[in-house]
Design a protein around this motif. Structure first.
Motif, PDB file in Angstrom:
ATOM      1  N   PHE A 226     -15.717  84.500 108.462  1.00  0.00           N
ATOM      2  CA  PHE A 226     -16.745  84.568 107.423  1.00  0.00           C
ATOM      3  C   PHE A 226     -17.756  85.682 107.687  1.00  0.00           C
ATOM      4  CE2 PHE A 226     -16.035  79.770 107.953  1.00  0.00           C
ATOM      5  CZ  PHE A 226     -14.864  79.802 107.222  1.00  0.00           C
ATOM      6  N   LEU A 227     -17.337  86.694 108.425  1.00  0.00           N
ATOM      7  CA  LEU A 227     -18.233  87.805 108.724  1.00  0.00           C
ATOM      8  C   LEU A 227     -18.371  88.754 107.545  1.00  0.00           C
ATOM      9  CD1 LEU A 227     -19.900  89.430 110.808  1.00  0.00           C
ATOM     10  CD2 LEU A 227     -17.754  90.555 111.488  1.00  0.00           C
ATOM     11  N   ASP A 228     -17.260  89.023 106.864  1.00  0.00           N
ATOM     12  CA  ASP A 228     -17.243  90.067 105.838  1.00  0.00           C
ATOM     13  C   ASP A 228     -17.361  89.480 104.436  1.00  0.00           C
ATOM     14  OD1 ASP A 228     -16.835  92.002 107.809  1.00  0.00           O
ATOM     15  OD2 ASP A 228     -14.674  91.669 107.775  1.00  0.00           O
ATOM     16  N   PRO A 229     -18.061  90.187 103.550  1.00  0.00           N
ATOM     17  CA  PRO A 229     -18.147  89.711 102.161  1.00  0.00           C
ATOM     18  C   PRO A 229     -16.807  89.868 101.437  1.00  0.00           C
ATOM     19  CG  PRO A 229     -19.187  91.853 102.376  1.00  0.00           C
ATOM     20  CD  PRO A 229     -18.830  91.419 103.767  1.00  0.00           C
ATOM     21  N   LEU A 230     -16.591  88.991 100.496  1.00  0.00           N
ATOM     22  CA  LEU A 230     -15.391  89.079  99.648  1.00  0.00           C
ATOM     23  C   LEU A 230     -15.422  90.362  98.833  1.00  0.00           C
ATOM     24  CD1 LEU A 230     -12.877  87.418  98.462  1.00  0.00           C
ATOM     25  CD2 LEU A 230     -14.447  86.857  96.577  1.00  0.00           C
TER      26      LEU A 230
ATOM     27  N   VAL B 222      -8.241  86.894 101.522  1.00  0.00           N
ATOM     28  CA  VAL B 222      -8.613  86.672 100.126  1.00  0.00           C
ATOM     29  C   VAL B 222      -9.096  88.011  99.589  1.00  0.00           C
ATOM     30  CG1 VAL B 222      -9.948  85.299  98.505  1.00  0.00           C
ATOM     31  CG2 VAL B 222      -9.343  84.327 100.733  1.00  0.00           C
ATOM     32  N   ASN B 223      -8.426  88.503  98.573  1.00  0.00           N
ATOM     33  CA  ASN B 223      -8.694  89.836  98.025  1.00  0.00           C
ATOM     34  C   ASN B 223      -8.655  90.895  99.126  1.00  0.00           C
ATOM     35  OD1 ASN B 223      -9.041  88.440  95.658  1.00  0.00           O
ATOM     36  ND2 ASN B 223     -11.228  88.859  95.447  1.00  0.00           N
ATOM     37  N   GLY B 224      -7.724  90.721 100.052  1.00  0.00           N
ATOM     38  CA  GLY B 224      -7.523  91.718 101.088  1.00  0.00           C
ATOM     39  C   GLY B 224      -8.500  91.655 102.246  1.00  0.00           C
ATOM     40  N   VAL B 225      -9.276  90.584 102.378  1.00  0.00           N
ATOM     41  CA  VAL B 225     -10.231  90.426 103.470  1.00  0.00           C
ATOM     42  C   VAL B 225      -9.890  89.138 104.228  1.00  0.00           C
ATOM     43  CG1 VAL B 225     -12.669  90.223 104.125  1.00  0.00           C
ATOM     44  CG2 VAL B 225     -12.010  91.581 102.120  1.00  0.00           C
ATOM     45  N   ILE B 226      -9.850  89.217 105.546  1.00  0.00           N
ATOM     46  CA  ILE B 226      -9.536  88.041 106.362  1.00  0.00           C
ATOM     47  C   ILE B 226     -10.762  87.146 106.450  1.00  0.00           C
ATOM     48  CG2 ILE B 226      -8.911  87.261 108.675  1.00  0.00           C
ATOM     49  CD1 ILE B 226      -7.315  89.857 109.018  1.00  0.00           C
ATOM     50  N   TRP B 227     -10.621  85.899 106.017  1.00  0.00           N
ATOM     51  CA  TRP B 227     -11.673  84.866 106.079  1.00  0.00           C
ATOM     52  C   TRP B 227     -13.022  85.396 105.592  1.00  0.00           C
ATOM     53  CZ3 TRP B 227      -9.756  84.848 111.658  1.00  0.00           C
ATOM     54  CH2 TRP B 227      -8.555  84.121 111.769  1.00  0.00           C
TER      55      TRP B 227
ATOM     56  N   ALA C 143      -1.915  77.516 108.624  1.00  0.00           N
ATOM     57  CA  ALA C 143      -2.030  78.401 109.777  1.00  0.00           C
ATOM     58  C   ALA C 143      -2.852  77.716 110.867  1.00  0.00           C
ATOM     59  CB  ALA C 143      -2.688  79.714 109.356  1.00  0.00           C
ATOM     60  N   PRO C 144      -2.744  78.197 112.114  1.00  0.00           N
ATOM     61  CA  PRO C 144      -3.520  77.587 113.206  1.00  0.00           C
ATOM     62  C   PRO C 144      -5.011  77.509 112.889  1.00  0.00           C
ATOM     63  CG  PRO C 144      -1.912  79.123 114.097  1.00  0.00           C
ATOM     64  CD  PRO C 144      -1.863  79.273 112.611  1.00  0.00           C
ATOM     65  N   GLU C 145      -5.557  78.548 112.253  1.00  0.00           N
ATOM     66  CA  GLU C 145      -6.921  78.480 111.725  1.00  0.00           C
ATOM     67  C   GLU C 145      -6.818  78.235 110.224  1.00  0.00           C
ATOM     68  OE1 GLU C 145     -10.172  78.086 110.252  1.00  0.00           O
ATOM     69  OE2 GLU C 145     -10.239  78.254 112.443  1.00  0.00           O
ATOM     70  N   PRO C 146      -7.158  77.005 109.762  1.00  0.00           N
ATOM     71  CA  PRO C 146      -6.872  76.641 108.370  1.00  0.00           C
ATOM     72  C   PRO C 146      -7.869  77.168 107.349  1.00  0.00           C
ATOM     73  CG  PRO C 146      -7.848  74.785 109.521  1.00  0.00           C
ATOM     74  CD  PRO C 146      -7.660  75.866 110.552  1.00  0.00           C
ATOM     75  N   SER C 147      -8.965  77.790 107.791  1.00  0.00           N
ATOM     76  CA  SER C 147      -9.970  78.262 106.840  1.00  0.00           C
ATOM     77  C   SER C 147      -9.397  79.322 105.912  1.00  0.00           C
ATOM     78  CB  SER C 147     -11.172  78.843 107.585  1.00  0.00           C
ATOM     79  OG  SER C 147     -11.803  77.854 108.365  1.00  0.00           O
ATOM     80  N   VAL C 148      -9.878  79.319 104.671  1.00  0.00           N
ATOM     81  CA  VAL C 148      -9.519  80.348 103.703  1.00  0.00           C
ATOM     82  C   VAL C 148     -10.717  81.279 103.477  1.00  0.00           C
ATOM     83  CG1 VAL C 148      -8.775  80.783 101.323  1.00  0.00           C
ATOM     84  CG2 VAL C 148      -7.794  78.866 102.619  1.00  0.00           C
ATOM     85  N   MET C 149     -11.868  80.706 103.111  1.00  0.00           N
ATOM     86  CA  MET C 149     -13.077  81.497 102.907  1.00  0.00           C
ATOM     87  C   MET C 149     -14.282  80.569 102.895  1.00  0.00           C
ATOM     88  SD  MET C 149     -13.025  82.537  98.839  1.00  0.00           S
ATOM     89  CE  MET C 149     -14.639  83.317  98.956  1.00  0.00           C
ATOM     90  N   GLN C 150     -15.470  81.170 102.847  1.00  0.00           N
ATOM     91  CA  GLN C 150     -16.720  80.406 102.833  1.00  0.00           C
ATOM     92  C   GLN C 150     -17.560  80.831 101.629  1.00  0.00           C
ATOM     93  OE1 GLN C 150     -20.169  81.505 105.356  1.00  0.00           O
ATOM     94  NE2 GLN C 150     -19.818  79.553 106.423  1.00  0.00           N
ATOM     95  N   PHE C 151     -18.204  79.832 101.002  1.00  0.00           N
ATOM     96  CA  PHE C 151     -19.188  80.082  99.950  1.00  0.00           C
ATOM     97  C   PHE C 151     -20.573  79.766 100.503  1.00  0.00           C
ATOM     98  CE2 PHE C 151     -15.254  78.823  97.759  1.00  0.00           C
ATOM     99  CZ  PHE C 151     -15.056  79.921  96.950  1.00  0.00           C
ATOM    100  N   ARG C 152     -21.507  80.683 100.314  1.00  0.00           N
ATOM    101  CA  ARG C 152     -22.880  80.488 100.767  1.00  0.00           C
ATOM    102  C   ARG C 152     -23.747  80.307  99.530  1.00  0.00           C
ATOM    103  NH1 ARG C 152     -23.003  85.320 105.391  1.00  0.00           N
ATOM    104  NH2 ARG C 152     -21.328  84.397 106.688  1.00  0.00           N
ATOM    105  N   VAL C 153     -24.206  79.072  99.318  1.00  0.00           N
ATOM    106  CA  VAL C 153     -24.891  78.712  98.078  1.00  0.00           C
ATOM    107  C   VAL C 153     -26.395  78.872  98.270  1.00  0.00           C
ATOM    108  CG1 VAL C 153     -25.094  76.981  96.260  1.00  0.00           C
ATOM    109  CG2 VAL C 153     -23.055  77.004  97.721  1.00  0.00           C
ATOM    110  N   GLU C 154     -27.021  79.578  97.340  1.00  0.00           N
ATOM    111  CA  GLU C 154     -28.465  79.775  97.422  1.00  0.00           C
ATOM    112  C   GLU C 154     -29.198  78.437  97.321  1.00  0.00           C
ATOM    113  OE1 GLU C 154     -29.872  82.065  94.127  1.00  0.00           O
ATOM    114  OE2 GLU C 154     -29.117  80.650  92.634  1.00  0.00           O
ATOM    115  N   ASP C 155     -30.411  78.385  97.864  1.00  0.00           N
ATOM    116  CA  ASP C 155     -31.194  77.147  97.882  1.00  0.00           C
ATOM    117  C   ASP C 155     -32.346  77.260  96.884  1.00  0.00           C
ATOM    118  OD1 ASP C 155     -32.141  74.685  98.480  1.00  0.00           O
ATOM    119  OD2 ASP C 155     -32.910  75.183 100.475  1.00  0.00           O
ATOM    120  N   ARG C 156     -31.979  77.290  95.608  1.00  0.00           N
ATOM    121  CA  ARG C 156     -32.981  77.353  94.540  1.00  0.00           C
ATOM    122  C   ARG C 156     -32.351  76.864  93.252  1.00  0.00           C
ATOM    123  NH1 ARG C 156     -33.901  83.205  91.927  1.00  0.00           N
ATOM    124  NH2 ARG C 156     -34.204  81.801  90.180  1.00  0.00           N
TER     125      ARG C 156
END
Length: 629
Positions: free
Chosen positions: A22-26, A266-271, A364-377
């Motif tokens: 989850f380091l890189d943006p989609l 996802v769209n060519g970016v790993i996690w 896969a051994p690491e099952p994550s696909v991607m992360q969503f970071r939801v704003e708090d407002r």
């Protein structure tokens, strides 16, 4: 956005091989809208070799890409507006991947690299001969499109560098999520893996009336797994690695398994991660993996709490559902080539970090696909989930919306090892109607006997074709309905894709299976035939809203008998159907069929008749493919 306090995660974690999740943006592919104010109806999309970063902690990766983008640009068109595309091949050099076979026991496929530290090949590991020599030989298939055979991406019609494939897409179909990818004969698993895939959206007035989330709130998600090579120190090089495992059975037979990889892109970016507002979003998802099936769930990234209730599915491969559907309790299963049109209400998830994860047993051994970071407002969001979606949707049923006068196609999916073959096979079946030709002793090679579940009558089918270049045996008159029967006799699940038409599932039934082998009880693998007539199948897993929607790709599990119905109208020519596990497709699980006007078909002399209307001029009537149940 308020930073979240870090707490121990209860979500399953796996090895990341030195990459930070989850380091890189989609990345969002660029959009091409050919039908804008200047009424352009022609495009040129150029395939090139380029380099992309799959992760910011990796060196650049060489890929083949449409217009230099991995995945390719999203092409967006209006329903009923014709589009002509020149798919131009300007790819330099050989295919940019390393392909190896490795023993499953000693070199798991879901781990990067394959060489020993000194650069040698460990015992049993082999380079796949010839892959490194593959030139850019490409042909584009617009998956799910209703278009003529000359535009469909016939696998043999690939072109080399400095040539173009000219296509025309009428787009006479409802709003839907299609995707385009390479379909070159025998090497699709390599060309798609090298990067040749992209999304294609059709819009119409019915969709527009729903005022669904759009613009930056409508996001394509092209999901695909990959593997990467390593250097002598074990560091990832960024080089695409096509590592497939093999195993040797107690009888000495070598069985090869399809490619899967440890890194989910996802769209060519790993996690990747995506920052989202606290409002509704629309996600157009396609599984562009070679073989991996995903079972997707939305989880709180810290607590592991299921959040699937924030998701609604509004569409399938072929268009909108009649009404929004909740996700299945155990997650949304998306097989290779399947699409899902999803809405997510992030207003219910304010301030959270949310993980899309794969809970499928083969994840896969690491099952994550991607992360969503939801704003708090709070956000003012005018969108309200409609109770009804597609008012044009009609549910198909035998004898009513599917007319009584229709064709039947029978296809058996047989397990690896059948009659000594190391790969699973696709058998095209025709019924033996002459009692004198029915074998008196079973099992007999290529003979499938089954009990008709509607009449109780025993029916005998023979294998008439298996490989792509066997005699064409399936002919369908233009404008006719056909019910396809996929009978899975054992082995891995197969996502079956039929070109040209969109379908609805009519029924899923199931045969008993042998506990030791997983194959249908009564199917003899050594001979390749049934030992006695199979009994009527029992109830199978119930159809869900996805099955009842319009689709072109269906996951058929071992033991299942799946029936789907489609209307073969609007285009003619040579088409294909196949398993969309690309290794299986390239290894023989693909067959042709022909759609032609009935008026012309009556004069067509051929060995097999594909429907009820076998022509007067077709005097060789040894078999008919259109025997209705």
């Amino acid at each position: 956005m308020t930073e979240l306090i870090s707490t121990p995660s209860t979500v399953a974690e796996g090895p990341t091989f030195g990459l930070t999740k989850f380091l890189d943006p989609l990345r969002v592919p660029p959009v091409i809208r050919p039908h804008s104010w200047w009424h352009q109806d022609e495009l040129t999309v150029t395939m090139v070799r380029t380099a992309v970063r799959l992760h910011s902690q990796l060196p650049p990766t060489a890929v083949w890409a449409y217009d230099g983008h991995f995945p390719g640009p999203t092409i967006e068109v209006r329903a009923g507006h014709r589009l002509r595309v020149s798919w131009t091949n300007e790819i330099e050099g050989k295919i940019p991947l390393v392909a190896v076979r490795a023993p499953l026991a000693s070199a798991p496929q879901d781990s990067p690299g394959f060489r020993a530290p000194d650069g040698s090949l460990p015992e049993g590991v082999q380079l796949v001969d010839g892959v490194s020599d593959l030139p850019s030989w490409t042909v584009v298939h617009l998956h799910g499109a209703l278009t003529g055979g000359g535009n469909d991406g016939w696998a043999h019609n690939a072109v080399l560098k400095e040539a173009s494939q000219l296509t025309e897409y009428p787009n006479r179909q409802q709003a839907t999520t299609l995707w385009y990818h390479d379909h070159a004969m025998a090497i699709t698993r390599f060309t798609v893996h090298a990067g040749l895939a992209g999304m294609y959206l059709i819009r119409d007035e019915e969709e527009a009336a729903l005022d669904l989330p759009s613009g930056e709130h409508e996001v394509p998600l092209v999901i695909a797994d990959r593997n990467l090579d390593t250097d002598a120190a074990g560091a990832l090089t960024g080089q695409l690695l096509y590592k497939v495992p093999y195993l040797t059975t107690p009888t000495g037979q070598v069985l090869h398994l399809p490619f899967t990889g440890p890194f989910t892109t996802v769209n060519g970016v790993i996690w990747p991660h995506l920052d989202v507002e606290a409002r509704w979003y629309r996600f157009r998802l396609v599984n562009a993996s070679n073989a991996r099936t995903y079972q997707l769930r939305l989880l709180d990234d810290e607590t592991g709490e299921p959040l699937d209730d924030a998701v609604r599915q509004i569409g399938t491969d072929g268009g909108l559902l009649p009404a929004p559907a909740t996700l299945p309790a155990d997650g949304l299963v998306v097989a290779p080539a399947e699409r899902a049109d999803l809405l997510v209400d992030f207003s219910r998830l304010r301030g959270r970090r949310v993980r899309l994860t794969n809970v499928h047993p083969t994840a896969a051994p690491e099952p994550s696909v991607m992360q969503f970071r939801v704003e708090d407002r709070d956000r003012h969001d005018r969108f309200r989930l409609p109770a009804k979606l597609s008012t044009s949707y009609v549910r198909l049923h035998h004898g009513t919306t599917v007319p009584e006068d229709h064709d039947h196609v029978f296809v058996a999916l047989v397990p690896p090892g059948t009659a000594g073959e190391g790969h699973p096979q696709l058998w095209e079946l025709h019924e033996i109607t002459d009692p004198g030709r029915v074998p008196t002793e079973l099992p007999a090679a290529g003979i499938i006997q089954l009990t008709d579940p509607h009449t109780g009558r025993v029916r005998t089918f023979e294998r008439v074709a298996s490989l792509f270049d066997d005699t064409t045996s399936l002919f369908i008159d233009h404008g006719r309905w056909a019910v396809w029967n996929f009978i899975h006799l054992g082995g891995p699940a197969h996502p079956m894709h039929v070109h040209l038409s969109q379908f609805q599932a009519l029924d899923r039934t199931e045969y008993p299976r042998d506990a030791a082998t997983g194959n249908v009880t009564g199917f003899d693998v050594a001979t390749g035939g049934t030992t006695a007539p199979l009994p009527p199948p029992g109830p199978g897993r119930p159809l869900d809203p996805r099955d009842e929607g319009w689709k072109d790709t269906y996951l058929v599990g071992p033991g299942e008998w799946l029936t789907i119905a489609g209307h073969f109208a609007g285009a003619t020519g040579n088409f294909m159907y196949h398993c969309h596990i690309l290794d299986h497709e390239d290894e023989g699980m693909m067959r042709p069929f022909v759609v032609m006007p009935a008026e012309a078909a009556r004069f067509h002399i051929h060995r097999f008749g594909g429907g009820h209307h076998h022509g007067e001029a077709a005097h060789d009537t040894r078999s008919h493919g259109g025997n209705a149940l």
